[in-house]
Design a protein around this motif. Sequence first.
Motif, mmCIF file in Angstrom:
data_model
loop_
_atom_site.group_PDB
_atom_site.id
_atom_site.type_symbol
_atom_site.label_atom_id
_atom_site.label_comp_id
_atom_site.label_asym_id
_atom_site.label_seq_id
_atom_site.Cartn_x
_atom_site.Cartn_y
_atom_site.Cartn_z
ATOM 1 N N VAL A 1 0.819 -1.216 0.000
ATOM 2 C CA VAL A 1 0.000 0.000 0.000
ATOM 3 C C VAL A 1 0.855 1.269 0.000
ATOM 4 O O VAL A 1 0.486 2.265 -0.618
ATOM 5 C CB VAL A 1 -0.997 -0.010 1.191
ATOM 6 C CG1 VAL A 1 -1.797 1.271 1.265
ATOM 7 C CG2 VAL A 1 -1.935 -1.211 1.093
ATOM 8 N N LYS A 2 2.007 1.223 0.652
ATOM 9 C CA LYS A 2 2.836 2.433 0.774
ATOM 10 C C LYS A 2 3.167 3.062 -0.582
ATOM 11 O O LYS A 2 3.018 4.269 -0.760
ATOM 12 C CB LYS A 2 4.113 2.110 1.552
ATOM 13 C CG LYS A 2 4.523 3.260 2.441
ATOM 14 C CD LYS A 2 5.670 2.855 3.318
ATOM 15 C CE LYS A 2 5.983 3.994 4.279
ATOM 16 N NZ LYS A 2 7.042 3.601 5.185
ATOM 17 N N PRO A 3 3.602 2.246 -1.556
ATOM 18 C CA PRO A 3 3.963 2.869 -2.845
ATOM 19 C C PRO A 3 2.802 3.594 -3.533
ATOM 20 O O PRO A 3 3.035 4.416 -4.413
ATOM 21 C CB PRO A 3 4.415 1.671 -3.698
ATOM 22 C CG PRO A 3 4.704 0.585 -2.751
ATOM 23 C CD PRO A 3 3.843 0.794 -1.556
ATOM 24 N N THR A 4 1.549 3.311 -3.133
ATOM 25 C CA THR A 4 0.409 3.991 -3.785
ATOM 26 C C THR A 4 0.231 5.404 -3.231
ATOM 27 O O THR A 4 -0.612 6.155 -3.710
ATOM 28 C CB THR A 4 -0.919 3.229 -3.569
ATOM 29 O OG1 THR A 4 -1.248 3.281 -2.167
ATOM 30 C CG2 THR A 4 -0.840 1.794 -4.012
ATOM 31 N N GLY A 5 1.033 5.739 -2.198
ATOM 32 C CA GLY A 5 0.918 7.092 -1.634
ATOM 33 C C GLY A 5 -0.146 7.186 -0.554
ATOM 34 O O GLY A 5 -0.370 8.263 -0.004
ATOM 35 N N SER A 6 -0.809 6.075 -0.236
ATOM 36 C CA SER A 6 -1.849 6.115 0.805
ATOM 37 C C SER A 6 -1.201 6.337 2.166
ATOM 38 O O SER A 6 -0.077 5.888 2.419
ATOM 39 C CB SER A 6 -2.619 4.802 0.846
ATOM 40 O OG SER A 6 -3.165 4.544 -0.405
ATOM 41 N N ILE A 7 -1.930 7.029 3.017
ATOM 42 C CA ILE A 7 -1.405 7.271 4.366
ATOM 43 C C ILE A 7 -1.776 6.074 5.238
ATOM 44 O O ILE A 7 -2.960 5.716 5.353
ATOM 45 C CB ILE A 7 -1.982 8.565 4.964
ATOM 46 C CG1 ILE A 7 -1.572 9.743 4.079
ATOM 47 C CG2 ILE A 7 -1.512 8.778 6.399
ATOM 48 C CD1 ILE A 7 -2.334 11.014 4.352
ATOM 49 N N LEU A 8 -0.762 5.466 5.824
ATOM 50 C CA LEU A 8 -1.023 4.286 6.646
ATOM 51 C C LEU A 8 -1.231 4.709 8.097
ATOM 52 O O LEU A 8 -0.567 5.624 8.579
ATOM 53 C CB LEU A 8 0.143 3.313 6.524
ATOM 54 C CG LEU A 8 0.247 2.657 5.153
ATOM 55 C CD1 LEU A 8 1.636 2.096 4.908
ATOM 56 C CD2 LEU A 8 -0.798 1.559 5.010
ATOM 57 N N PRO A 9 -2.134 4.036 8.800
ATOM 58 C CA PRO A 9 -2.414 4.444 10.180
ATOM 59 C C PRO A 9 -1.219 4.178 11.102
ATOM 60 O O PRO A 9 -0.522 3.172 10.947
ATOM 61 C CB PRO A 9 -3.621 3.580 10.585
ATOM 62 C CG PRO A 9 -3.651 2.462 9.615
ATOM 63 C CD PRO A 9 -2.964 2.912 8.363
ATOM 64 N N PRO A 10 -0.995 5.080 12.074
ATOM 65 C CA PRO A 10 0.154 4.905 12.979
ATOM 66 C C PRO A 10 0.075 3.601 13.752
ATOM 67 O O PRO A 10 1.103 2.999 14.073
ATOM 68 C CB PRO A 10 0.059 6.120 13.914
ATOM 69 C CG PRO A 10 -1.261 6.751 13.670
ATOM 70 C CD PRO A 10 -1.744 6.307 12.339
ATOM 71 N N GLN A 11 -1.166 3.150 14.044
ATOM 72 C CA GLN A 11 -1.303 1.886 14.787
ATOM 73 C C GLN A 11 -0.630 0.739 14.032
ATOM 74 O O GLN A 11 -0.060 -0.169 14.628
ATOM 75 C CB GLN A 11 -2.783 1.522 14.992
ATOM 76 C CG GLN A 11 -3.509 2.411 15.956
ATOM 77 C CD GLN A 11 -4.128 3.617 15.255
ATOM 78 O OE1 GLN A 11 -3.693 4.006 14.183
ATOM 79 N NE2 GLN A 11 -5.130 4.206 15.885
#
Length: 536
Positions: free
Chosen positions: A481-491
Amino acid sequence: MFIPRSLKVKRNASDDDKSCVAKKLKPQGEKLSSEEDREVLKVALVEEETSAASVGQSPELGSLPDSDGHFASVCLEGPEESAEDSCVEEEPIKSFAKTQRWAEPGEPVCVVCGRYGEYICDKTDADICSLECKAKHLLQDNEEKGRLDSLQKPNCEPESPPLDAFYTYQEHSFILNLHDDQVENLKLQLGISVQGQKVPRPIIDFEHCGFPDILNCNLKKSGYEVPTPIQMQMIPIGLLGRDIVCSADTGSGKTAAFLLPVIIRALEKNRTPSALILAPTRELAIQIERQAKELMCGLPNMRTVLLVGGLPLPPQLYRLKQNVKVIIATPGRLLEIMKQSSVELSGIKIVVIDEDEKLFKPPVLVFVDCKLGADLLSDAVHKITGLRCISMHSDKSQIERTSILQGLFQREYEVVVSTGVLGRGLDLINVTLVVNFDMPSSMDEYVHQVGRAGRLGHNGTAITFINNNTKKLFLDIVKRVKPTGSILPPQLLNSPYLHDQKRKEQQRVNQAQNTLVTGDNLMDIIKKHDKSHSQK
Ligand code: AMP
């Protein structure tokens, strides 16, 4: 005659006994949609002395229809109410515009003075606020008709069909005589692009449609001299009764492009209602109704009803039952009415959806990990949100599954809650949002599920719920998911499982690097090898 919008029309207490005839009559001689309807329409003939005098005796209005001082007011009552009860609550039809209040936003507006259009003129179906404005409106209408007649008679097609003739669209000789390359060139220049089988040629003039005179005149009255490109192509297709999906810029004339075929079809049908126009917003619905009224003006029995939220429901319900031909509605209010009332809408033949499909919220596809979960979540979403939901899983019969899929394509459902059965392969192009309510057990499955949104180059969104049950996949999810630019939750990013997985992966990489032969470690490996060999 007046048709009041409000359910209770009150009259002067003083003329109780002589004027409250309270006969059971059908308004304007038309048939009620259902005799068994819970609500019974009663027409009380009310003699309005003051108003009749003020309107009927006015010298310039003397010749106007309905100026004889007799007016019908209509009361809609529940079964328990008697005719006498209805006569207790009284309110006179307003004689003068100045006694009428101003319209609230979204309420019908008097076509003459702009006040609250409490009544509908029986002759023209226009909204009016009082007897005074009705008289003015009819006078204006007659003058306008006379002016148009003298102006347009020579231009109207002499062979224009009578109103009761069955309409069949035939390509005009002018269009037929064009060469194919001329038509193609025209389409190219106008930016018209079509797909489909046996699509008729575009018209170039409204007169190529062979519309009834009144409709041609209404078009001219509205300032529609020539069709816009979308109208050129869409009108003949609609007139042939074909299904159309069209896309054109805002302000390009799409409304008239679908209204004209709708009007022609509704005109030839006795059935009421015969057309339903769904619009995504109230404002758009109001705008469409205004345009429909303009185009239908003077056509027989062509009444419209506006069913939109934010306005009182009873007047809309009442008007719906007045043998309207065309319904213009927002989906929410239409559903509300269909749930609450016994209104028979099965006669509807034409469904037109205007405006950008984005406004119609394409269905959401929710993935869960078990059949029971699909059933429970679908029920819960429906109960809480009122959205049209369905569950899909392998316990459904093939017939059910096919019909669910069809419903998904046709936007019958707003939410489909599915197990993995819908996860692969299908091109659900109208799904733009996928929710992984349960994260699937493998990344392979996950990729397939989120891939249901945004097919064939369309944009799509996926919302994925994760918890510790799928902790094994944390690192894979991040990598994916990271390479799509989505913001991942801190949890997730701070999760000890993720750090553990990262550390283990790094170890594996290091180990692998130690055993791999690369340019950097090649000489070391050879030396090591030579050394051990010489020792032997
Ligand atoms: P629409 O795209 O349907 O919202 O139409 C935009 C505006 O263009 C509206 O005000 C229509 O009344 C007007 N209109 C539609 N068709 C025509 C036409 N053929 N000629 C002139 N004006 C038109």
